[in-house]
Design an enzyme around this catalytic site. Structure first.
Site, short mmCIF file in Angstrom:
data_model
loop_
_atom_site.label_atom_id
_atom_site.label_comp_id
_atom_site.label_asym_id
_atom_site.label_seq_id
_atom_site.Cartn_x
_atom_site.Cartn_y
_atom_site.Cartn_z
N GLU A 69 1.01 -1.19 0.09
CA GLU A 69 -0.02 -0.11 -0.03
C GLU A 69 0.95 1.11 -0.17
OE1 GLU A 69 -2.41 2.68 -0.15
OE2 GLU A 69 -3.52 0.63 -0.27
N ASP A 96 4.75 1.76 -3.35
CA ASP A 96 4.05 2.03 -4.61
C ASP A 96 4.12 0.66 -5.51
OD1 ASP A 96 2.84 2.52 -7.16
OD2 ASP A 96 3.69 4.47 -7.45
N ASP A 118 -8.32 1.54 -8.79
CA ASP A 118 -8.66 2.85 -9.15
C ASP A 118 -8.94 2.75 -10.69
OD1 ASP A 118 -8.94 5.76 -10.30
OD2 ASP A 118 -7.62 6.49 -8.94
N ASP A 154 -16.11 -3.16 -8.74
CA ASP A 154 -17.47 -2.97 -9.06
C ASP A 154 -17.82 -2.21 -10.28
OD1 ASP A 154 -16.07 -0.56 -7.63
OD2 ASP A 154 -17.91 0.23 -7.94
N TYR A 198 -14.60 -2.02 0.31
CA TYR A 198 -15.13 -1.39 -0.65
C TYR A 198 -16.43 -2.51 -1.16
CZ TYR A 198 -12.11 2.59 -1.38
OH TYR A 198 -11.33 3.84 -1.31
N GLU A 199 -15.92 -3.59 -1.20
CA GLU A 199 -16.78 -4.51 -1.60
C GLU A 199 -18.14 -4.53 -0.58
OE1 GLU A 199 -16.81 -9.42 -2.76
OE2 GLU A 199 -15.10 -8.35 -2.16
#
Length: 221
Positions: A69, A96, A118, A154, A198-199
């Protein structure tokens, strides 16, 4: 997305060098030394607050996991959550994910996870998508023969783009799900799925979750 600074992050990271790596390249070829025992190595790029990888490490003590991360405050939150679990098969990396081939030797990684990356929807930003061909080449460099990449999103457009990009690159499709949660419900528990933050957020709104699993071909063939 702006990430709120956490004033305690630096101290927490400094106090737990056994659980977090700040110089990933220095461990290239020696990642197993970071773990209690040598086991298959799986890596998540863009680990966020760590819910997915913590869940995977708890569910699979027979596998070693590395979460990469870039955002220090976000990774510190993952570290904070994982510490009470005392998971000796989990390591965090502040780095990164672009340049993963500098962190691992060829064939050192068994599986990669790309979760809710992203989407970079504008065409001029295509090269920033984690499923663009240059990223796929870096994954190929570190994955063993027949190593896998699991991708979840998503975003329908990113899913379709990734499906085309991965197949054009020569990766072999082993799973394509247009509605992961419906497929899991219909599988009678045969499909495993550890959810990300997020899911949970997106699925609660009724949005379908897409998943791809691809396999690297045997380089000797």
């Amino acid at each position: 997305m702006r990430v709120r600074n956490k004033p305690w992050a630096d101290d927490l990271i400094a106090e737990n060098p056994e659980a977090i790596v700040l110089d990933a390249a220095a461990h290239r070829g020696h990642w197993q030394d970071r773990f209690k025992q040598q086991q298959p190595l799986q890596v998540e790029i863009g680990t966020g607050k760590g819910q997915f990888l913590i869940g995977m490490a708890k569910a699979h003590p027979e596998i070693n996991f590395v979460g990469i991360e870039l955002q220090k405050s976000v990774l510190a939150a993952a570290l904070k959550t994982s510490l009470p679990e005392a998971l000796d098969n989990l390591q965090w990396v502040l780095a990164d994910g672009d340049g993963v081939e500098t962190f691992f030797e060829p064939g050192e990684v068994d599986q990669l996870y790309l979760n809710f990356s992203d989407p970079w929807p504008k065409t001029r930003h295509e090269k920033r998508r984690l499923t663009y061909k240059t990223f796929l080449a870096s994954y190929q460099a570190v994955l063993r023969d027949n190593g896998k990449i699991q991708f979840k999103t998503d975003n329908r457009h990113l899913f379709e783009y990734s499906l085309m990009s991965m197949t054009a690159f020569g990766l072999q499709l082993t799973e394509v799900s247009l509605d992961l949660h419906a497929d899991i419900a219909a599988s009678d528990g045969k499909l495993e799925n550890i959810e990300t933050e997020y899911e949970q957020k997106f699925s609660a709104k009724g949005q379908p979750i897409y998943r791809l699993v691809v396999e690297m071909p045997d380089k000797a063939k």
